[in-house]
Design a protein around this motif. Structure first.
Motif, mmCIF file in Angstrom:
data_model
loop_
_atom_site.group_PDB
_atom_site.id
_atom_site.type_symbol
_atom_site.label_atom_id
_atom_site.label_comp_id
_atom_site.label_asym_id
_atom_site.label_seq_id
_atom_site.Cartn_x
_atom_site.Cartn_y
_atom_site.Cartn_z
ATOM 1 N N ASN A 247 43.173 86.595 52.581
ATOM 2 C CA ASN A 247 43.236 85.996 53.906
ATOM 3 C C ASN A 247 43.159 87.082 54.967
ATOM 4 O O ASN A 247 43.673 88.192 54.781
ATOM 5 C CB ASN A 247 44.540 85.223 54.116
ATOM 6 C CG ASN A 247 44.509 83.844 53.512
ATOM 7 O OD1 ASN A 247 43.540 83.108 53.700
ATOM 8 N ND2 ASN A 247 45.534 83.492 52.769
ATOM 9 N N ILE A 248 42.507 86.775 56.081
ATOM 10 C CA ILE A 248 42.721 87.536 57.305
ATOM 11 C C ILE A 248 43.556 86.645 58.218
ATOM 12 O O ILE A 248 43.470 85.421 58.162
ATOM 13 C CB ILE A 248 41.409 87.951 58.003
ATOM 14 C CG1 ILE A 248 40.502 86.743 58.233
ATOM 15 C CG2 ILE A 248 40.702 89.026 57.220
ATOM 16 C CD1 ILE A 248 39.273 87.066 59.066
ATOM 17 N N PHE A 249 44.387 87.291 59.031
ATOM 18 C CA PHE A 249 45.363 86.551 59.817
ATOM 19 C C PHE A 249 45.086 86.688 61.317
ATOM 20 O O PHE A 249 44.649 87.731 61.791
ATOM 21 C CB PHE A 249 46.782 87.059 59.505
ATOM 22 C CG PHE A 249 47.180 86.846 58.076
ATOM 23 C CD1 PHE A 249 47.696 85.632 57.659
ATOM 24 C CD2 PHE A 249 47.027 87.865 57.143
ATOM 25 C CE1 PHE A 249 48.067 85.434 56.342
ATOM 26 C CE2 PHE A 249 47.395 87.676 55.820
ATOM 27 C CZ PHE A 249 47.910 86.454 55.424
ATOM 28 N N ASN A 250 45.370 85.620 62.018
ATOM 29 C CA ASN A 250 45.221 85.587 63.468
ATOM 30 C C ASN A 250 46.411 86.290 64.109
ATOM 31 O O ASN A 250 47.554 85.887 63.922
ATOM 32 C CB ASN A 250 45.142 84.131 63.935
ATOM 33 C CG ASN A 250 44.726 84.012 65.385
ATOM 34 O OD1 ASN A 250 44.707 84.986 66.123
ATOM 35 N ND2 ASN A 250 44.392 82.797 65.792
ATOM 36 N N LYS A 251 46.138 87.354 64.867
ATOM 37 C CA LYS A 251 47.220 88.130 65.470
ATOM 38 C C LYS A 251 47.655 87.581 66.835
ATOM 39 O O LYS A 251 48.610 88.078 67.432
ATOM 40 C CB LYS A 251 46.790 89.592 65.618
ATOM 41 C CG LYS A 251 46.524 90.265 64.276
ATOM 42 C CD LYS A 251 45.954 91.648 64.430
ATOM 43 C CE LYS A 251 46.973 92.634 64.946
ATOM 44 N NZ LYS A 251 46.459 94.025 64.921
ATOM 45 N N THR A 252 46.957 86.585 67.322
ATOM 46 C CA THR A 252 47.320 86.006 68.617
ATOM 47 C C THR A 252 48.594 85.185 68.484
ATOM 48 O O THR A 252 48.648 84.266 67.653
ATOM 49 C CB THR A 252 46.196 85.101 69.146
ATOM 50 O OG1 THR A 252 44.995 85.850 69.247
ATOM 51 C CG2 THR A 252 46.560 84.521 70.500
ATOM 52 N N PRO A 253 49.639 85.477 69.275
ATOM 53 C CA PRO A 253 50.862 84.668 69.191
ATOM 54 C C PRO A 253 50.616 83.260 69.710
ATOM 55 O O PRO A 253 49.704 83.022 70.514
ATOM 56 C CB PRO A 253 51.851 85.431 70.073
ATOM 57 C CG PRO A 253 51.007 86.215 71.010
ATOM 58 C CD PRO A 253 49.749 86.558 70.274
ATOM 59 N N ARG A 254 51.447 82.335 69.249
ATOM 60 C CA ARG A 254 51.250 80.933 69.605
ATOM 61 C C ARG A 254 52.593 80.257 69.820
ATOM 62 O O ARG A 254 53.535 80.439 69.040
ATOM 63 C CB ARG A 254 50.504 80.216 68.473
ATOM 64 C CG ARG A 254 50.247 78.738 68.726
ATOM 65 C CD ARG A 254 49.138 78.537 69.712
ATOM 66 N NE ARG A 254 48.850 77.112 69.911
ATOM 67 C CZ ARG A 254 47.991 76.662 70.806
ATOM 68 N NH1 ARG A 254 47.337 77.513 71.575
ATOM 69 N NH2 ARG A 254 47.777 75.381 70.948
ATOM 70 N N LEU A 255 52.701 79.489 70.928
ATOM 71 C CA LEU A 255 53.874 78.658 71.196
ATOM 72 C C LEU A 255 53.466 77.211 70.975
ATOM 73 O O LEU A 255 52.557 76.705 71.638
ATOM 74 C CB LEU A 255 54.360 78.857 72.630
ATOM 75 C CG LEU A 255 54.881 80.267 72.954
ATOM 76 C CD1 LEU A 255 55.045 80.439 74.463
ATOM 77 C CD2 LEU A 255 56.200 80.522 72.236
ATOM 78 N N ASN A 256 54.128 76.551 70.042
ATOM 79 C CA ASN A 256 53.726 75.190 69.688
ATOM 80 C C ASN A 256 54.528 74.112 70.410
ATOM 81 O O ASN A 256 53.960 73.162 70.938
ATOM 82 C CB ASN A 256 53.875 74.975 68.176
ATOM 83 C CG ASN A 256 52.893 75.821 67.391
ATOM 84 O OD1 ASN A 256 51.802 76.121 67.857
ATOM 85 N ND2 ASN A 256 53.292 76.210 66.184
ATOM 86 N N SER A 257 55.853 74.263 70.418
ATOM 87 C CA SER A 257 56.659 73.187 70.990
ATOM 88 C C SER A 257 58.084 73.642 71.229
ATOM 89 O O SER A 257 58.538 74.651 70.674
ATOM 90 C CB SER A 257 56.664 71.967 70.051
ATOM 91 O OG SER A 257 57.266 72.311 68.813
ATOM 92 N N LEU A 258 58.789 72.895 72.048
ATOM 93 C CA LEU A 258 60.228 73.061 72.218
ATOM 94 C C LEU A 258 60.914 72.254 71.124
ATOM 95 O O LEU A 258 60.706 71.049 70.997
ATOM 96 C CB LEU A 258 60.663 72.551 73.594
ATOM 97 C CG LEU A 258 62.166 72.489 73.857
ATOM 98 C CD1 LEU A 258 62.764 73.887 73.890
ATOM 99 C CD2 LEU A 258 62.453 71.741 75.152
ATOM 100 N N LEU A 259 61.718 72.926 70.319
ATOM 101 C CA LEU A 259 62.390 72.241 69.216
ATOM 102 C C LEU A 259 63.708 71.603 69.638
ATOM 103 O O LEU A 259 64.010 70.472 69.263
ATOM 104 C CB LEU A 259 62.656 73.220 68.071
ATOM 105 C CG LEU A 259 61.470 73.606 67.194
ATOM 106 C CD1 LEU A 259 61.946 74.528 66.077
ATOM 107 C CD2 LEU A 259 60.793 72.380 66.607
ATOM 108 N N SER A 260 64.507 72.340 70.408
ATOM 109 C CA SER A 260 65.828 71.794 70.752
ATOM 110 C C SER A 260 66.397 72.499 71.966
ATOM 111 O O SER A 260 66.086 73.660 72.250
ATOM 112 C CB SER A 260 66.793 71.946 69.565
ATOM 113 O OG SER A 260 66.977 73.313 69.253
ATOM 114 N N VAL A 261 67.251 71.770 72.683
ATOM 115 C CA VAL A 261 68.068 72.322 73.768
ATOM 116 C C VAL A 261 69.487 71.807 73.534
ATOM 117 O O VAL A 261 69.742 70.606 73.615
ATOM 118 C CB VAL A 261 67.564 71.878 75.155
ATOM 119 C CG1 VAL A 261 68.478 72.451 76.244
ATOM 120 C CG2 VAL A 261 66.123 72.298 75.372
ATOM 121 N N ASN A 262 70.415 72.723 73.238
ATOM 122 C CA ASN A 262 71.792 72.339 72.908
ATOM 123 C C ASN A 262 72.778 73.270 73.610
ATOM 124 O O ASN A 262 72.444 74.419 73.927
ATOM 125 C CB ASN A 262 72.037 72.415 71.395
ATOM 126 C CG ASN A 262 71.184 71.412 70.636
ATOM 127 O OD1 ASN A 262 71.234 70.214 70.899
ATOM 128 N ND2 ASN A 262 70.374 71.915 69.702
#
Length: 392
Positions: A247-262
């Motif tokens: 595999n080659i891997f994508n080095k670009t960071p990614r923000l997918n979603s907010l999981l929780s606020v507690n």
């Protein structure tokens, strides 16, 4: 008297021509390879079979229709390199033919001759191996997205004596690209370097892709081998169950979603905010991936709905969550740290959780935006997408 002379002369001429005619065609009548219509009988269904192709030899056998060979002609093998003009004749119709060159493309045919007439099989093309390779070639990562070793599990392999080596990176869905470097490390091991900028394979993706499968196309002379198996060196979850490919891997960071606020359980004036994504790992995670892939700096910025900066964090603000508790209950300062789930897919963006302890008065209910940026050792900046989220 004149009539007698005329008859004698005519009869003599006729006899002469009959004699000449018989002398001219007698050899043809006597030849068993020609039929009654004076046509040469063809030896039919001549077939050449090539087996046991080795570095410098091959074995051959010839078959034909036995009913079409009345003079019991013997077959010969003719062979040559594909681009050569001259054929080499071997005076045997069955057995091993030697003194070839490894990693070379050859042509061969069977020939049965009678005088100036030749009956031939179809030409068979084959390639001698560039090196002993009856075993399996396995890849092993030395530096992800860059350097790999190729190992043979056949002890008779000798890369030092192999025909000229070259290779290609073959990413699924893209054209092949020549390897940057291929060198012999020892008899059983090659070291290869992938082309620069493997990140380009991710640039046109409509959706974020964390990795892409690739294989190595290895040439030794004209002999070609496809290497697709990559050794799984750990039980890390970045390797799918049963996966044995590169595999080659994508080095670009990614923000997918907010999981929780507690609420932060030990700090009344703080909240714990957790995001899911693909985020650069910390220095201790790069034991084999070289310093070029260690973050030189990390900057994380929160914006409000008017795109004003609400807060910003840097690598210096990160909490190394090594023992599970370090500084996490400090209620006097905001902080961030990485964590991981069981769904990590990328060795570069190895963390998939981004955790924050934030003051509630700084982050009241409303709409916010988050961006994550990394600067590597080459001063290249890797920016994530901008993620919109709500605090209620």
């Amino acid at each position: 008297m004149n009539q007698f002379r005329t008859f004698y002369k005519t009869d003599t001429i006729r006899y002469f021509y009959k004699t000449i005619h018989l002398l001219l065609f007698l050899p043809l009548l006597q030849s068993c390879s020609k039929d009654e219509n004076n046509e040469i009988k063809v030896v039919e269904q001549i077939e050449l079979t090539i087996t046991d192709i080795q570095l410098t030899s091959f074995s051959a056998s010839v078959t034909w229709d036995r009913t079409t060979n009345p003079n019991n002609l013997k077959p010969y093998i003719y062979y040559k390199k594909s681009l050569a003009n001259e054929w080499t004749e071997v005076q045997t119709f069955q057995g091993k033919i030697e003194n070839l060159e490894s990693g070379s493309k050859y042509e061969a045919k069977a020939v049965m001759k009678e005088n100036e007439t030749a009956f031939e099989s179809k030409i068979t093309t084959f390639i001698t191996p560039g090196f002993e390779q009856n075993g399996q070639l396995i890849g092993r990562v030395l530096e992800a997205n860059s350097r790999y070793s190729i190992n043979s599990n056949l002890t008779s392999t000798n890369f030092n004596e192999a025909a000229t080596l070259s290779g290609y990176l073959k990413v699924v869905g893209f054209d092949s690209v020549p390897l940057k470097k291929i060198e012999v490390f020892d008899d059983l091991t090659l070291h290869i370097e992938l082309p620069d900028e493997t990140q380009n394979y991710f640039e046109d993706d409509i959706n974020f892709t964390s990795k892409k499968e690739f294989t190595i196309g290895l040439f030794s002379g004209e002999d070609y081998t496809e290497i697709s198996s990559s050794f799984i060196y750990s039980e890390d979850s970045i390797y799918e169950e049963g996966m044995r490919h590169f595999n080659i891997f994508n080095k670009t960071p990614r923000l997918n979603s907010l999981l929780s606020v507690n609420p932060q359980f030990s700090c009344q004036e703080m909240i714990r905010v957790v995001f899911e994504g693909s985020l650069w790992a910390s220095e201790e995670d790069y034991f084999i991936f070289s310093e070029l892939n260690i973050p030189n700096s990390v900057n994380i910025i929160f914006y409000d709905s008017d795109q004003n900066i609400v807060n910003a964090f840097s690598l210096n603000d990160e909490v190394q969550n090594i023992d599970g508790n370090k500084d996490l209950n400090d209620c006097t300062k905001e902080m961030w740290f990485y964590s991981q789930s069981l769904n990590v897919e990328n060795v570069f963006t190895k963390n998939d959780r981004l955790n924050f302890n934030l003051f509630t008065d700084e982050f009241p209910s409303g709409t916010y935006f988050l961006k994550y940026m990394v600067n590597d050792k080459n001063d290249r900046i890797w920016e994530s997408n901008t993620l919109e989220f709500q605090i209620e």
